[in-house]
Design an enzyme around this catalytic site. Structure first.
Site, PDB file in Angstrom:
ATOM      1  N   ASP A 445       0.811  -1.065   0.004  1.00 46.85           N
ATOM      2  CA  ASP A 445      -0.058  -0.016  -0.017  1.00 46.85           C
ATOM      3  C   ASP A 445       1.067   1.336   0.127  1.00 46.85           C
ATOM      4  O   ASP A 445       1.815   1.455   0.865  1.00 46.85           O
ATOM      5  CB  ASP A 445      -0.754  -0.101   1.181  1.00 46.85           C
ATOM      6  N   HIS A 446       0.815   1.996  -1.169  1.00 44.35           N
ATOM      7  CA  HIS A 446       1.795   3.232  -1.368  1.00 44.35           C
ATOM      8  C   HIS A 446       1.364   4.176  -0.282  1.00 44.35           C
ATOM      9  O   HIS A 446       2.196   5.146  -0.191  1.00 44.35           O
ATOM     10  CB  HIS A 446       1.946   3.576  -2.725  1.00 44.35           C
ATOM     11  N   ARG A 447       0.429   4.339   0.357  1.00 44.61           N
ATOM     12  CA  ARG A 447       0.067   5.122   1.475  1.00 44.61           C
ATOM     13  C   ARG A 447       0.903   5.042   2.741  1.00 44.61           C
ATOM     14  O   ARG A 447       1.377   6.150   3.363  1.00 44.61           O
ATOM     15  CB  ARG A 447      -1.537   5.192   1.675  1.00 44.61           C
ATOM     16  N   VAL A 449       3.687   2.563   2.864  1.00 44.92           N
ATOM     17  CA  VAL A 449       4.919   2.124   2.355  1.00 44.92           C
ATOM     18  C   VAL A 449       5.504   2.712   0.795  1.00 44.92           C
ATOM     19  O   VAL A 449       4.832   2.576  -0.229  1.00 44.92           O
ATOM     20  CB  VAL A 449       4.646   0.532   2.011  1.00 44.92           C
TER      21      VAL A 449
END
Length: 475
Positions: A445-447, A449
């Site tokens: 999850d780019h939010r 990581v």
């Protein structure tokens, strides 16, 4: 004079928790008139998490079953009523008549124990399941529960000897050699075939038509049996010649579909890939199997070392073991790693997890992993085992797949896909030699990581699998 006061107790569909509001009744183990005891399993239900057996919390005689098998029931709805016997005592002549059961709810007379679907509930002794109700024309004394199976074995179609009389005894049917060979290959008795060729000669078309007529009843029998068995476990089946098979989307499959859609369109996914030389890891797995140093009954597989490698990488980079709290607008770094293992079951994909997996030794992890897989295969995974996961591994390699872009389990920050291990040409110590290679894919999850953290975690897992001795020094 003594009287026995009987009242009706109602058992409601228990609170399943985790936001689940309904469950499907898979099978009843009792019927009206049966005597039940406290803790006896009366039915099996399937929630969006798992199949669970429900125990009744009181003694009595079954009065009524309110829903048939296959019905979907909301939580809090009465599913069964039981006539409960009160205390016997002397009945005074002038005593007022007892109030009807409907005017004195059972839950006011005595606190009712509230059951929650987080396991299989209290049980006394061994509970034997009642066989599913099936329509049959054969009665057998003292039936025993048996798995769903076709009522009759697949048999070749109706006895075909009747038409044999059309060919006089001792007279050979007229057919050319290629047609005779075709009939032999298809198992067709030429004496039973009606000829349409000139002068009563049997043609290839006659043989094919007769073979199709023989096969039709058999196909229908097999199709009905297979579809019935598939329906029992909720699995789709395609039978040649049987037409379309429709499978209702419910239970685990429905929950999985909703969760994956929510995850895919809520968390911004990023997936990174790396190829790894796992030759040393595969040798280490073989050594552990042969030596039995983790325990003679412990199942050792490459997945075990992949799990240990991921847990070690998380220990070095705990920020990836996190959760996004939308309401508080915070990133919650979890205090322990609950490692989920994606498991394909007849009811659909489930992800049970090993609680506090990061604190386990390699031996303890192996035991927990073996128990998790076996329980999932038996369809006995409890809802509690599927709650609270923080990171997941999906082993697509068992299907011969090299890699994929796994979708995050809702609420988790990362998922690792472990691909098939293949022998490939690889540069090793300056030479091109055959080595055992796999592909890892990490979605996150780019939010929570960023690319650096995700890359470091994936690189650590790859390095640990390439040099498994580091599992000891890094751990």
């Amino acid at each position: 004079m003594t009287t026995e006061v009987r009242s009706l107790r109602e058992f409601k569909m228990p609170d399943v928790g985790e936001g689940l509001t309904e469950a499907e009744i898979l099978s009843w183990y009792v019927k009206p008139g049966d005597t039940v005891t406290d803790g006896q399993v009366v039915c099996e239900v399937e929630t969006a998490k798992a199949a669970v057996e429900l125990p009744i919390p009181f003694n009595g005689v079954v009065e009524q079953l309110f829903f048939p098998e296959g019905a979907t029931v909301d939580v809090g709805t009465v599913i069964i009523s039981v006539a409960v016997a009160g205390e016997a005592g002397a009945a005074p002549a002038a005593a007022p008549a007892p109030a009807p059961a409907a005017e004195a709810p059972a839950d006011e007379a005595e606190p009712e124990r509230r059951e929650v679907l987080v396991g299989y509930g209290p049980r006394t002794g061994v509970t034997q399941r009642r066989a599913r109700r099936t329509t049959t024309t054969k009665t057998v004394a003292a039936p025993k529960p048996a798995p769903v199976a076709p009522a009759a074995p697949v048999a070749p179609a109706p006895a075909a000897p009747a038409p044999v009389a059309e060919v006089p005894v001792g007279e050979r049917p007229l057919a050319k050699p290629p047609v005779r060979k075709l009939a032999k290959d298809l198992g067709v008795d030429l004496r039973a075939v009606t000829p349409t060729g000139p002068d009563g000669v049997i043609t290839r078309e006659d043989v094919h038509a007769h073979a199709a007529a023989l096969a039709a009843p058999a196909v229908e029998t097999v199709a009905a049996a297979v579809v019935e068995t598939a329906a029992a476990v909720g699995a789709p089946v395609l039978v040649p010649g049987a037409g379309d098979v429709r499978v209702p989307i419910k239970g685990v499959r429905k929950a999985t579909a909703q969760a994956m859609v929510a995850s895919a369109f809520t968390a911004p996914h990023v997936t990174e890939f790396v190829q790894v030389d796992v030759t040393r890891t595969m040798k280490f797995v073989r050594r552990l199997k042969e030596s039995g140093e983790l325990g003679r009954d412990v199942r050792v597989s490459p997945l075990l070392l992949v799990a240990k490698a991921l847990l070690t990488a998380i220990k070095r980079h705990p920020e990836i073991n996190a959760q996004w709290d939308e309401a508080a607008q915070e990133i919650v770094i979890k205090g322990q790693v609950n490692l989920g293992i994606a498991a394909a079951t007849p009811r659909g994909l489930i992800v049970p997890n090993i609680k506090d997996a990061g604190a386990r030794t390699l031996s303890g992890l192996a035991v927990a992993l073996g128990e998790l897989v076996e329980t999932a295969r038996q369809g006995k995974t409890s809802p509690a085992d599927m709650q609270g996961g923080t990171v997941t591994i999906t082993n697509v390699g068992v299907f011969g797949v090299d890699t994929g872009t796994p979708i995050l389990n809702p609420g988790e920050a990362a998922i690792l896909a472990f691909g098939a291990v293949r022998e490939l040409p690889w540069v090793h110590k300056g030479k091109v030699v055959p080595r055992q290679v796999t592909t890892l894919a990490l979605s996150f999850d780019h939010r929570l990581v960023d690319g650096e953290l995700g890359s470091r975690v994936l690189a650590d897992v790859a390095a640990l699998l390439e040099h498994p001795k580091r599992l000891i020094t890094w751990g």
